[in-house]
Write an enzyme that holds these catalytic residues in place. Structure first.
Site, mmCIF file in Angstrom:
data_model
loop_
_atom_site.group_PDB
_atom_site.id
_atom_site.type_symbol
_atom_site.label_atom_id
_atom_site.label_comp_id
_atom_site.label_asym_id
_atom_site.label_seq_id
_atom_site.Cartn_x
_atom_site.Cartn_y
_atom_site.Cartn_z
ATOM 1 N N LYS A 196 -86.120 -37.695 -33.699
ATOM 2 C CA LYS A 196 -85.931 -38.428 -34.962
ATOM 3 C C LYS A 196 -86.565 -39.816 -34.893
ATOM 4 O O LYS A 196 -87.016 -40.352 -35.908
ATOM 5 C CB LYS A 196 -84.449 -38.525 -35.305
ATOM 6 C CG LYS A 196 -83.908 -37.214 -35.859
ATOM 7 C CD LYS A 196 -82.503 -37.354 -36.338
ATOM 8 C CE LYS A 196 -81.975 -36.035 -36.875
ATOM 9 N NZ LYS A 196 -80.535 -36.085 -37.123
ATOM 10 N N LYS A 221 -88.869 -25.124 -34.471
ATOM 11 C CA LYS A 221 -87.653 -24.746 -35.197
ATOM 12 C C LYS A 221 -87.858 -24.867 -36.707
ATOM 13 O O LYS A 221 -88.501 -25.818 -37.157
ATOM 14 C CB LYS A 221 -86.545 -25.713 -34.735
ATOM 15 C CG LYS A 221 -85.177 -25.438 -35.247
ATOM 16 C CD LYS A 221 -84.245 -26.586 -34.889
ATOM 17 C CE LYS A 221 -84.475 -27.794 -35.760
ATOM 18 N NZ LYS A 221 -83.413 -28.791 -35.739
ATOM 19 N N LYS A 231 -85.595 -28.442 -42.470
ATOM 20 C CA LYS A 231 -85.679 -28.956 -43.837
ATOM 21 C C LYS A 231 -86.694 -30.087 -43.956
ATOM 22 O O LYS A 231 -87.197 -30.375 -45.015
ATOM 23 C CB LYS A 231 -84.314 -29.561 -44.223
ATOM 24 C CG LYS A 231 -83.321 -28.592 -44.780
ATOM 25 C CD LYS A 231 -81.995 -29.320 -45.084
ATOM 26 C CE LYS A 231 -80.980 -29.058 -44.004
ATOM 27 N NZ LYS A 231 -79.618 -29.526 -44.305
HETATM 28 P P1 TYM Z 1 -77.680 -29.700 -39.351
HETATM 29 O O1 TYM Z 1 -77.192 -30.151 -40.668
HETATM 30 O O2 TYM Z 1 -79.002 -30.172 -38.876
HETATM 31 O O3 TYM Z 1 -77.708 -28.126 -39.270
HETATM 32 C C1 TYM Z 1 -76.574 -27.370 -39.652
HETATM 33 C C2 TYM Z 1 -76.417 -26.156 -38.769
HETATM 34 O O4 TYM Z 1 -77.580 -25.318 -38.864
HETATM 35 C C3 TYM Z 1 -78.078 -25.046 -37.557
HETATM 36 N N1 TYM Z 1 -79.553 -24.938 -37.636
HETATM 37 C C4 TYM Z 1 -80.235 -23.880 -37.225
HETATM 38 N N2 TYM Z 1 -79.855 -22.712 -36.662
HETATM 39 C C5 TYM Z 1 -80.814 -21.822 -36.370
HETATM 40 N N3 TYM Z 1 -82.132 -22.034 -36.605
HETATM 41 C C6 TYM Z 1 -82.565 -23.176 -37.163
HETATM 42 N N4 TYM Z 1 -83.847 -23.364 -37.403
HETATM 43 C C7 TYM Z 1 -81.594 -24.162 -37.498
HETATM 44 N N5 TYM Z 1 -81.675 -25.392 -38.060
HETATM 45 C C8 TYM Z 1 -80.407 -25.847 -38.144
HETATM 46 C C9 TYM Z 1 -77.650 -26.238 -36.720
HETATM 47 O O5 TYM Z 1 -77.627 -25.925 -35.336
HETATM 48 C C10 TYM Z 1 -76.271 -26.511 -37.273
HETATM 49 O O6 TYM Z 1 -75.313 -25.662 -36.690
HETATM 50 N N6 TYM Z 1 -75.092 -32.601 -36.200
HETATM 51 C C11 TYM Z 1 -75.047 -31.427 -37.010
HETATM 52 C C12 TYM Z 1 -73.939 -31.449 -38.041
HETATM 53 C C13 TYM Z 1 -72.595 -31.818 -37.503
HETATM 54 C C14 TYM Z 1 -71.728 -30.949 -36.814
HETATM 55 C C15 TYM Z 1 -70.558 -31.730 -36.549
HETATM 56 C C16 TYM Z 1 -71.816 -29.627 -36.386
HETATM 57 C C17 TYM Z 1 -71.983 -33.005 -37.649
HETATM 58 N N7 TYM Z 1 -70.740 -32.959 -37.086
HETATM 59 C C18 TYM Z 1 -69.496 -31.173 -35.860
HETATM 60 C C19 TYM Z 1 -70.726 -29.095 -35.684
HETATM 61 C C20 TYM Z 1 -69.598 -29.865 -35.431
HETATM 62 C C21 TYM Z 1 -76.365 -31.248 -37.746
HETATM 63 O O7 TYM Z 1 -77.088 -32.180 -37.935
HETATM 64 O O8 TYM Z 1 -76.585 -30.007 -38.217
#
Ligand code: TYM
Length: 329
Positions: A113, A195, A198
């Site tokens: 990031k 990966k 978005k």
């Molecule tokens: P975020 O918002 O980036 O993504 C949400 C969830 O989607 C999964 N993910 C993917 N899985 C498979 N292939 C991909 N290309 C892919 N892109 C995203 C992510 O692994 C995630 O599970 N930090 C976290 C959000 C968060 C969170 C938490 C999660 C904040 N607090 C507490 C669990 C517990 C995040 O940025 O996810």
């Protein structure tokens, strides 16, 4: 024994199939199993990158509607907005005091990031995993269903929890990640070694709100190799293997069944056409349900009230315990 499950997604725009297959789809299994599930819209995480405050409320509502449209049931699971419960920020601050900056600086996502948002490397970007640790530790979480990219953050949450317990006495449950065998890392349609994300070119991902035409266009123009053979080998054939995984996840067919179906194919065209159709079939009912829910935004927020109260009650209890252990009045 029912487990306590916590997970969240950032409301940074329409979710994509990586979020669905890597996270949301697996949340449904825990809900079905009767575990105590907290599914949070992590808005405080999303403000660590540039965003438009005028559109933010809509994105938050869109994410809530997506959760429900995908099958998260607010009568069974606790769905809430992170910023509604001030204990998340409060606990993150307290955990900051035991988290070495060096641990945060070695986080892969922070390093990525920093490059991606070079003009806005704010303290929140670095501190992001501490807030995530606070999210899960507030609720005595046992299991955190996430995609592969969150594994390192979950490990850090465990480290922080262990450190707190050692320093101040047993307080936190040590959570574990749940990462699915297939779907934990859905790859970009344009660069299959990266990966799906978005923040990349919209042609590289299938959004859960993409139209039939968009899905067809994106899948048909997904990068592939030139040998026209359909078999699963992520090393040699990353692009086709990614599409095969998506096909498997969308239909429930085994990889073998899909490979058998296309074993005599001399091009990727039919395979891609069928995959696009399967994705449309999967996403259309979700899109319809979401549109229905978004017609009445006030009602959508009302649906969350009971959930928010339950989360609030638990968060308050944990904070009282934490403050007492830390010697605060
Ligand atoms: P975020 O918002 O980036 O993504 C949400 C969830 O989607 C999964 N993910 C993917 N899985 C498979 N292939 C991909 N290309 C892919 N892109 C995203 C992510 O692994 C995630 O599970 N930090 C976290 C959000 C968060 C969170 C938490 C999660 C904040 N607090 C507490 C669990 C517990 C995040 O940025 O996810």
């Amino acid at each position: 024994m029912p487990k306590i499950v916590f997970s969240g997604i950032q409301p940074t725009g329409s979710l994509h199939i990586g979020n669905y297959f890597g996270a949301l789809k697996n949340w449904l299994e825990f809900q079905k199993q009767g575990d105590l599930c907290y599914f949070c819209v992590v808005d405080l995480h999303a403000i660590t990158i540039d965003y438009d405050p005028k559109q933010f409320q809509d994105k938050i509502l869109d994410t809530i509607a997506t959760y429900i449209a995908c099958g998260i049931n607010p009568e069974k699971s606790i769905i809430f907005i992170q910023s509604k419960i001030k204990e998340h920020s409060e606990l993150a601050w307290l955990l900051n005091s035991i988290t070495p900056v060096s641990e945060l600086e070695r986080m892969t996502q922070y390093k990525d990031k920093k490059i991606q948002h070079a003009k806005n490397i704010n303290a929140g970007l670095l501190d992001y995993p501490v807030l995530m640790a606070a999210d899960v530790l507030l609720y005595n979480t046992n299991t955190i269903p996430v995609g592969y990219d969150q594994k390192q953050h979950v490990e850090l949450a465990r480290t922080i929890a262990n450190k707190f317990n050692a320093k101040f006495g047993q307080t936190f449950t040590i959570p574990e990640h749940f990462i699915p065998e297939v779907g934990a890392k859905i790859m970009s349609l344009l660069e299959p070694t990266k990966k799906m994300s978005k923040s990349h070119n919209p042609k590289s991902y299938i959004s859960l709100s993409d139209s039939k035409q968009d899905i067809e266009k994106k899948i048909m123009s997904a990068v592939t190799d030139s040998d026209n053979k359909i078999f699963f080998d992520p090393e040699k054939k990353p692009a086709i293997s990614n599409l095969l995984s998506i096909y498997h996840l969308a239909t429930g067919w085994t990889l073998q069944q899909i490979q058998d179906k296309y074993k005599d194919s001399t091009s990727y065209a039919q395979f891609k056409k069928d995959l696009a159709n399967e994705l449309v079939k999967l996403l259309k009912p979700i899109q319809d349900k979401k549109q229905e829910l978004l017609k009445d935004k006030t009602k959508l927020l009302e649906i969350l009230q009971a959930s928010t109260n339950k989360a609030q009650e638990q968060a308050k209890k944990t904070m009282e315990k934490v403050k007492q252990k830390m010697g605060l009045i």
